[in-house]
Design a protein around this motif. Structure first.
Motif, PDB file in Angstrom:
ATOM      1  N   ALA A  13       1.095  -1.468  -0.608  1.00 38.78           N
ATOM      2  CA  ALA A  13       0.313  -0.185  -0.188  1.00 38.78           C
ATOM      3  C   ALA A  13       0.890   1.098  -0.071  1.00 38.78           C
ATOM      4  O   ALA A  13       0.261   1.940  -0.746  1.00 38.78           O
ATOM      5  N   ARG A  14       2.115   1.153   0.902  1.00 38.47           N
ATOM      6  CA  ARG A  14       2.421   2.540   1.177  1.00 38.47           C
ATOM      7  C   ARG A  14       3.644   2.487  -0.285  1.00 38.47           C
ATOM      8  O   ARG A  14       4.160   3.992  -0.854  1.00 38.47           O
ATOM      9  N   ARG A  15       3.968   0.843  -0.884  1.00 38.38           N
ATOM     10  CA  ARG A  15       4.967   1.587  -2.315  1.00 38.38           C
ATOM     11  C   ARG A  15       3.392   1.768  -3.504  1.00 38.38           C
ATOM     12  O   ARG A  15       4.119   3.094  -4.454  1.00 38.38           O
ATOM     13  N   LEU A  16       2.091   1.850  -3.994  1.00 33.45           N
ATOM     14  CA  LEU A  16       1.356   1.954  -4.294  1.00 33.45           C
ATOM     15  C   LEU A  16       1.325   3.612  -4.283  1.00 33.45           C
ATOM     16  O   LEU A  16       0.904   4.674  -4.797  1.00 33.45           O
ATOM     17  N   GLU A  17       1.542   4.064  -2.823  1.00 30.84           N
ATOM     18  CA  GLU A  17       0.474   5.574  -3.020  1.00 30.84           C
ATOM     19  C   GLU A  17       2.096   6.515  -3.206  1.00 30.84           C
ATOM     20  O   GLU A  17       1.685   7.750  -3.839  1.00 30.84           O
ATOM     21  N   ARG A  18       3.371   5.955  -2.519  1.00 30.84           N
ATOM     22  CA  ARG A  18       4.748   6.655  -3.557  1.00 30.84           C
ATOM     23  C   ARG A  18       4.766   6.593  -5.157  1.00 30.84           C
ATOM     24  O   ARG A  18       4.635   7.678  -6.011  1.00 30.84           O
ATOM     25  N   ALA A  19       3.756   5.391  -5.779  1.00 29.26           N
ATOM     26  CA  ALA A  19       3.695   5.561  -6.825  1.00 29.26           C
ATOM     27  C   ALA A  19       2.613   6.713  -7.457  1.00 29.26           C
ATOM     28  O   ALA A  19       3.398   7.111  -8.885  1.00 29.26           O
ATOM     29  N   GLY A  20       1.682   6.279  -6.521  1.00 28.23           N
ATOM     30  CA  GLY A  20       0.280   7.520  -7.048  1.00 28.23           C
ATOM     31  C   GLY A  20       1.220   9.055  -6.823  1.00 28.23           C
ATOM     32  O   GLY A  20       0.613  10.301  -8.099  1.00 28.23           O
ATOM     33  N   LEU A  21       1.635   9.168  -5.862  1.00 29.37           N
ATOM     34  CA  LEU A  21       2.428  10.531  -5.329  1.00 29.37           C
ATOM     35  C   LEU A  21       3.374  11.517  -6.321  1.00 29.37           C
ATOM     36  O   LEU A  21       3.045  12.058  -7.186  1.00 29.37           O
ATOM     37  N   LEU A  22       4.318  10.488  -6.861  1.00 31.63           N
ATOM     38  CA  LEU A  22       5.062  10.180  -8.199  1.00 31.63           C
ATOM     39  C   LEU A  22       4.825  10.715  -9.600  1.00 31.63           C
ATOM     40  O   LEU A  22       5.210  11.899 -10.211  1.00 31.63           O
ATOM     41  N   LEU A  23       3.418   9.766  -9.404  1.00 34.83           N
ATOM     42  CA  LEU A  23       2.879   9.993 -11.074  1.00 34.83           C
ATOM     43  C   LEU A  23       2.144  11.157 -11.484  1.00 34.83           C
ATOM     44  O   LEU A  23       1.683  11.597 -12.454  1.00 34.83           O
ATOM     45  N   GLY A  24       1.303  11.563 -10.351  1.00 33.77           N
ATOM     46  CA  GLY A  24       0.956  12.956  -9.941  1.00 33.77           C
ATOM     47  C   GLY A  24       1.779  14.080  -9.963  1.00 33.77           C
ATOM     48  O   GLY A  24       1.037  14.757 -10.746  1.00 33.77           O
ATOM     49  N   LEU A  25       3.408  14.100  -9.533  1.00 40.13           N
ATOM     50  CA  LEU A  25       3.657  14.614  -9.642  1.00 40.13           C
ATOM     51  C   LEU A  25       4.642  15.187 -11.188  1.00 40.13           C
ATOM     52  O   LEU A  25       4.552  16.501 -11.575  1.00 40.13           O
ATOM     53  N   CYS A  26       4.626  14.198 -11.815  1.00 40.34           N
ATOM     54  CA  CYS A  26       4.899  14.157 -12.927  1.00 40.34           C
ATOM     55  C   CYS A  26       4.004  14.833 -13.933  1.00 40.34           C
ATOM     56  O   CYS A  26       4.049  15.611 -15.323  1.00 40.34           O
ATOM     57  N   GLY A  27       2.820  14.835 -13.739  1.00 44.37           N
ATOM     58  CA  GLY A  27       1.357  14.953 -15.014  1.00 44.37           C
ATOM     59  C   GLY A  27       1.503  16.580 -14.529  1.00 44.37           C
ATOM     60  O   GLY A  27       0.787  17.483 -15.359  1.00 44.37           O
ATOM     61  N   ILE A  42      -5.597  19.987 -10.323  1.00 40.42           N
ATOM     62  CA  ILE A  42      -4.218  19.982 -10.483  1.00 40.42           C
ATOM     63  C   ILE A  42      -3.861  21.211  -8.530  1.00 40.42           C
ATOM     64  O   ILE A  42      -3.071  20.151  -8.210  1.00 40.42           O
ATOM     65  N   THR A  43      -4.413  21.517  -8.756  1.00 42.31           N
ATOM     66  CA  THR A  43      -4.499  22.369  -7.544  1.00 42.31           C
ATOM     67  C   THR A  43      -4.439  21.223  -5.801  1.00 42.31           C
ATOM     68  O   THR A  43      -3.873  21.720  -4.876  1.00 42.31           O
ATOM     69  N   LEU A  44      -5.885  20.320  -6.036  1.00 37.48           N
ATOM     70  CA  LEU A  44      -5.994  19.911  -4.856  1.00 37.48           C
ATOM     71  C   LEU A  44      -4.856  18.602  -4.831  1.00 37.48           C
ATOM     72  O   LEU A  44      -4.822  17.921  -3.524  1.00 37.48           O
ATOM     73  N   PHE A  45      -4.409  18.614  -5.895  1.00 38.49           N
ATOM     74  CA  PHE A  45      -3.382  17.471  -5.160  1.00 38.49           C
ATOM     75  C   PHE A  45      -1.977  17.941  -5.175  1.00 38.49           C
ATOM     76  O   PHE A  45      -1.216  17.937  -4.164  1.00 38.49           O
ATOM     77  N   SER A  46      -2.121  18.957  -6.016  1.00 38.32           N
ATOM     78  CA  SER A  46      -0.453  19.847  -5.241  1.00 38.32           C
ATOM     79  C   SER A  46      -0.449  20.628  -3.636  1.00 38.32           C
ATOM     80  O   SER A  46       0.606  21.037  -3.224  1.00 38.32           O
ATOM     81  N   VAL A  47      -1.268  21.634  -3.692  1.00 35.30           N
ATOM     82  CA  VAL A  47      -1.537  21.667  -2.680  1.00 35.30           C
ATOM     83  C   VAL A  47      -1.220  21.452  -1.369  1.00 35.30           C
ATOM     84  O   VAL A  47       0.415  21.592  -0.549  1.00 35.30           O
ATOM     85  N   PRO A  48      -1.226  20.146  -0.893  1.00 33.34           N
ATOM     86  CA  PRO A  48      -1.034  19.275   0.381  1.00 33.34           C
ATOM     87  C   PRO A  48      -0.020  18.654  -0.055  1.00 33.34           C
ATOM     88  O   PRO A  48       1.197  18.620   0.971  1.00 33.34           O
ATOM     89  N   VAL A  49       0.744  18.797  -0.902  1.00 35.71           N
ATOM     90  CA  VAL A  49       1.899  18.037  -1.523  1.00 35.71           C
ATOM     91  C   VAL A  49       3.278  19.325  -1.206  1.00 35.71           C
ATOM     92  O   VAL A  49       4.130  19.020  -0.188  1.00 35.71           O
TER      93      VAL A  49
END
Length: 569
Positions: free
Chosen positions: A4-18, A374-381
């Protein structure tokens, strides 16, 4: 590390790339493309040669001079009218304050291209006011409401919304006990205003004035519709140069405008810091309305207040009334002799007439959806990872505030008029998607600012408790953070959707026959002499005002706006 943690990190990296891809493609790359035209290589014309070419052009010099004089005159007139309106509402005891409050709030729903079209209809060559004035003064001429003074009049009563929102809030924070103390010491009323009240609201007044300067300088729709053939401002000249395929000169003018905007932003930040500790007491005594005891001055104050009310309300009432009138009576009758829903039925049943409205609804809706995603993903990060990468990403979101919209539009034209590898080798210029992409870019700064404030206001203990119970980041966002910030999200979506429905400068550069937006249709309708098209235009304007009113009511219901949010200036 768990799956689950690896999947979460992969989603984070994919979102940041987008997110990074979107910013690089639709913001950074267009900016570089525009600057590369302004700073060409050694084999091309140099920057100074381009500047000399611009300065040698008579129409460019006139546009720059018109912009400078109009900006100064607008700041002067709007400040006087705006301050007086605030005083009539919240300092002096004026009869009919409830009506005045509604009338002075008109610029919040009747602005930009909508208001410019409304003013042309009311005061233009076939307008009701013009018909009355030319009957009273036959030598006046039907084209009296064009050029510099027409634009200045429209600016004066369309740009007081900043004072209505922010200066009123600042005045309510003034501690009335200081006014009473000054009065007990024998100070006269004008001395109290100048020495007690004005210094307390001065930081807000200066900030509003700086934002007003930016708004007046960037005015596009009003001079485009009301300026006539001989009055042009800077934004119009940039559009003209772009249509002549002189993007190099257009970029130079846009850069000049951008430097001025950045200077205003820096100045506003200095004012904001210096005025941070200026104000009333922590628990101020509310301002008590002051009765003007001198009957002459009291009559003058009431007369000016009602005159401002009429100036604000008359165009709106006329537009709404004639939107129900037969097309044949528009431009002929001073007051329509009959009313019907025929114009509204035509808008919603004629596919060609309805298409601009549908285009704007679709493009604005998509832009708001992608902007929120985009902003709902980026602001918490960005809040979680306080490092150079997060700060760089944060700064990138705010670049559109430092750049005039016309510079972004010209940059996108230059970036996407040939196959671009960032979008799979496609040519986006002339493509339907280029306008919603540009819309998304220009709304992100405000979304980031308000969502940042909303996320910061969440009690971190909620997330910590959920995390200790094994909740994933996505689950915590969906079940804890999002419900808490939902009022802000809904308001941002509504407000920015409403703004984009009448967005004109960027649309005028990037639209094509397949995505012609409502703002362009309104401008064309305002210029048309065809009664049928003018009738449709009045329906467009009325529908936009109605939508704006609904959003303002929604804002009130969601308890937003009770305290003023500091704007970018």
């Amino acid at each position: 590390m768990s799956a689950a943690r690896r999947l979460e990190r992969a989603g984070l990296l994919l979102g940041l790339c987008g997110v990074v891809w979107f910013l690089l493609t639709f913001l950074i790359f267009p900016l570089i493309a525009g600057l590369s035209v302004a700073f060409p290589g050694a084999d091309s014309k140099g920057l100074f040669i381009l500047a000399e070419e611009l300065s040698a052009a008579r129409r460019v010099r006139e546009a720059v001079a018109n912009t400078a004089w109009m900006t100064l005159a607008t700041v002067f007139s709007v400040t006087i009218v705006g301050v007086l309106q605030v005083m009539f509402l919240d300092y002096f005891a004026i009869r009919g304050r409830s009506l005045l409050k509604i009338g002075f709030a008109v610029p919040l729903v009747f602005g930009s291209v909508v208001a410019a079209a409304g003013y042309r209809f009311v005061f233009g060559q076939t307008g009701s006011v013009t018909a009355v004035l030319t009957w009273l003064f036959p030598d006046l001429g039907s084209d009296w409401f064009e050029g510099f003074w027409a634009v200045l009049y429209a600016h004066t009563f369309l740009m007081t919304g900043l004072h209505y929102l922010f200066l009123r809030a600042a005045l309510r924070r003034v501690d009335y006990s200081t006014v009473e103390a000054a009065r007990s010491l024998g100070a006269k009323e004008h001395t109290i205003l100048l020495r007690v009240v004005l210094p307390a609201v001065m930081p807000t007044l200066i900030a509003v004035t700086l934002l007003l300067t930016d708004t007046a300088m960037a005015s596009f729709a009003v001079p485009e519709i009301l300026g006539g053939r001989d009055f042009h401002m800077l934004s119009q000249m940039i559009l003209k140069l772009n249509s002549l395929r002189r993007q190099d000169l257009a970029v130079i003018l846009a850069m000049m405008f951008g430097v001025i905007v950045m200077s205003l932003i820096v100045a506003s930040q200095i004012v904001e810091r210096r005025g941070r500790f200026t104000g009333g007491a922590k628990v101020p005594v509310p301002i008590q309305l002051k009765t003007i005891r001198n009957p002459v001055w009291n009559g003058i104050a009431h007369g000016i207040a009602y005159l401002f009310l009429a100036a604000n309300v008359l165009p709106v009432l006329t537009v709404v009334l004639f939107s129900f009138a037969p097309a044949a009576s528009i431009g002929v009758e001073i007051i329509p002799s009959s009313l019907s829903l025929q114009n509204y039925l035509k808008v919603f049943t004629d596919a060609d007439v309805l298409q601009p409205l549908l285009n704007s609804v679709q493009m604005s809706g998509l832009a708001v959806f992608f902007g929120l995603a985009i902003t709902l993903f980026s602001v918490p990060v960005m809040l979680k990872y306080d490092n150079w990468a997060a700060r760089t990403l944060d700064l990138s979101f705010f670049l559109p505030w430092f750049l005039p919209g016309v510079l972004l539009a010209v940059g996108m034209i230059l970036a996407f008029d040939t196959p671009n590898a960032l979008v799979g080798g496609a040519i986006l210029l002339g493509n339907w998607w280029i306008v919603p992409a540009a819309y998304t870019v220009i709304i992100m700064p405000l979304m980031v600012r308000f969502l940042r404030a909303a996320f910061v206001g969440i009690d971190p203990h909620y997330g910590e408790a959920a995390q200790s119970l094994g909740a994933s980041a996505l689950y915590r966002f969906r079940r804890i953070s999002l419900p808490l910030i939902l009022p802000t999200v809904v308001l941002l979506a509504g407000l920015k959707f409403n703004d984009l429905m009448t967005e004109y400068p960027v649309s005028a550069f990037l639209f094509n026959v397949n995505n012609r937006p409502l703002s362009l249709a309104i401008v064309d309708g305002a210029r048309s002499a065809d009664p049928e098209q003018r009738a449709v235009n009045l329906v467009y304007v009325t529908l936009i005002m109605a939508a704006s009113m609904v959003i303002i009511v929604l804002a009130e219901r969601l308890s937003m706006g009770r305290g003023p949010e500091r704007n970018r200036l």
